[in-house]
Motif scaffolding. Structure first.
Motif, PDB file in Angstrom:
ATOM      1  N   GLY A 162      -5.318  15.248  -3.886  1.00 35.96           N
ATOM      2  CA  GLY A 162      -4.473  15.003  -2.523  1.00 35.96           C
ATOM      3  C   GLY A 162      -3.310  14.067  -2.700  1.00 35.96           C
ATOM      4  N   ASN A 163      -3.183  13.067  -2.070  1.00 33.05           N
ATOM      5  CA  ASN A 163      -2.030  12.428  -1.975  1.00 33.05           C
ATOM      6  C   ASN A 163      -1.935  11.177  -2.888  1.00 33.05           C
ATOM      7  N   PHE A 164      -2.640  11.333  -3.970  1.00 30.57           N
ATOM      8  CA  PHE A 164      -2.684  10.229  -4.963  1.00 30.57           C
ATOM      9  C   PHE A 164      -2.270  10.615  -6.086  1.00 30.57           C
ATOM     10  N   GLY A 200      -3.169   3.577  -5.356  1.00 29.25           N
ATOM     11  CA  GLY A 200      -2.716   4.569  -6.156  1.00 29.25           C
ATOM     12  C   GLY A 200      -2.245   5.944  -5.590  1.00 29.25           C
ATOM     13  N   TRP A 201      -1.564   5.306  -4.378  1.00 27.73           N
ATOM     14  CA  TRP A 201      -0.902   6.600  -3.612  1.00 27.73           C
ATOM     15  C   TRP A 201       0.397   7.155  -4.069  1.00 27.73           C
ATOM     16  N   HIS A 256       0.674  -1.201  -0.052  1.00 22.29           N
ATOM     17  CA  HIS A 256      -0.136  -0.054  -0.033  1.00 22.29           C
ATOM     18  C   HIS A 256       0.888   1.248  -0.006  1.00 22.29           C
ATOM     19  N   HIS A 257       1.488   1.390   1.065  1.00 23.43           N
ATOM     20  CA  HIS A 257       2.344   2.508   1.331  1.00 23.43           C
ATOM     21  C   HIS A 257       3.969   2.317   1.177  1.00 23.43           C
ATOM     22  N   GLN A 287       4.036   5.868  -3.621  1.00 25.77           N
ATOM     23  CA  GLN A 287       4.087   4.412  -4.657  1.00 25.77           C
ATOM     24  C   GLN A 287       5.168   4.890  -5.748  1.00 25.77           C
ATOM     25  N   PHE A 288       4.520   5.876  -6.312  1.00 28.33           N
ATOM     26  CA  PHE A 288       5.325   6.862  -7.374  1.00 28.33           C
ATOM     27  C   PHE A 288       6.604   7.215  -7.149  1.00 28.33           C
ATOM     28  N   ASP A 289       6.662   8.042  -5.986  1.00 26.52           N
ATOM     29  CA  ASP A 289       7.845   8.767  -5.512  1.00 26.52           C
ATOM     30  C   ASP A 289       9.023   7.708  -4.857  1.00 26.52           C
TER      31      ASP A 289
END
Length: 286
Positions: free
Chosen positions: A163-165, A132-133, A67-68, A136-138
């Protein structure tokens, strides 16, 4: 709890109109060209061998759920430690997989293996990320690239661009790097609690269409929010056009009759319960 794939049975019938043929020639099959004519003996043998391949019944492998991935847990998330990985921990897990010969595959690859016998690596693994947080990309995405792994990102369409997505542009970047995007519904609702067929349809087919229109790729895989599903929900997922769907049911054994209810595990659970067996038997048909 639903434990078997309950696909919709589709019956196809043909209605033949009676007629009287004036001549026997109408019923005679025309001569056909030999499909093997004009090719070498080696090519003919390969084609005949391919036709005899039967799909395997099952495979043991990890499907991992994340998830995170973030340096620290935000305030208010203290009780959700299992859903958070620091980048350092995530990198250690990727290094373990790399050092032990695992190769990342997609859910379509798994389905191709189970349904048609197409090959998998000796030790396949699916890495999947929910919601889709942005983190995850960062944090996860750079490490996936560093270790040569691909992953599937299940996104909630109603969360994107807020937000954070992640944004649609970031999803396109993931796709360009070989990642897969899947649906995680429109609003992250527990699907087994929905009593409106139209609302269920929107969460499933609506999110799929929304992503396909913006990303211009087929969306063929799905993840159940909270791991919540029922026999009826799993059937609706299949009817919405998804080829595979991942649950939060623990396990590492995959069969072709459960493509709509594939289990998934956290990394620690996999290491503690299943890695020994999987590392002996992964990609071996049952």
């Amino acid at each position: 709890m639903y434990t078997r794939r309950s696909g919709l049975a589709v019956a196809a019938g043909m209605l033949l109109a009676p007629f009287v043929a004036p001549a026997r020639a109408l019923f005679e099959e025309p001569p056909r060209r030999d499909p093997l004519a004009g090719i070498s003996a080696v090519e003919a043998a390969e084609m005949e061998a391919a036709a005899r391949v039967t799909s395997p019944r099952a495979v043991d492998m990890p499907v991992l759920i994340y998830h995170h991935v973030a340096p620290e847990r935000p305030l208010g998330y203290e009780s959700m430690g299992a859903l958070f990985e620091t980048p350092d921990n995530f990198e250690r897990e990727l290094k373990y997989l790399k050092d032990n010969g695992y190769e990342a595959v997609s859910f379509d690859n798994l389905a191709d293996f189970l349904q048609f016998g197409l090959p998998l690596p000796g030790r396949p693994v699916i890495l999947s990320f929910d919601d889709g947080w942005q983190n995850q990309f960062d944090y996860a995405f750079p490490l996936l690239k560093k270790y040569g792994f691909t992953a599937t990102f299940f996104v909630v369409t109603g969360y994107l661009e807020h937000g954070n997505f992640m944004t649609i542009e970031q999803l396109q970047t993931l796709l360009g790097a070989g990642m897969t995007i899947g649906s995680h519904t429109c609003s992250h609702v527990a699907l087994s609690g929905i009593d409106s067929p139209s609302k269920l349809q929107n969460e499933l087919a609506g999110s799929k269409t929304w992503l396909e229109e913006r990303l211009s790729v087929p969306i063929s895989t799905f993840a159940y929010p909270y791991g919540s599903y029922s026999t009826a929900v799993a059937s609706a997922v299949e009817a919405s056009g998804y080829r595979t769907a991942r649950t939060f049911d623990t396990g590492a054994h995959y069969t072709r009759n459960r493509l709509a209810t594939l289990p998934g595990t956290l990394f620690k659970t996999y290491r503690d319960r299943y890695s020994y067996v999987v590392e002996l038997t992964a990609a071996t048909p049952r």
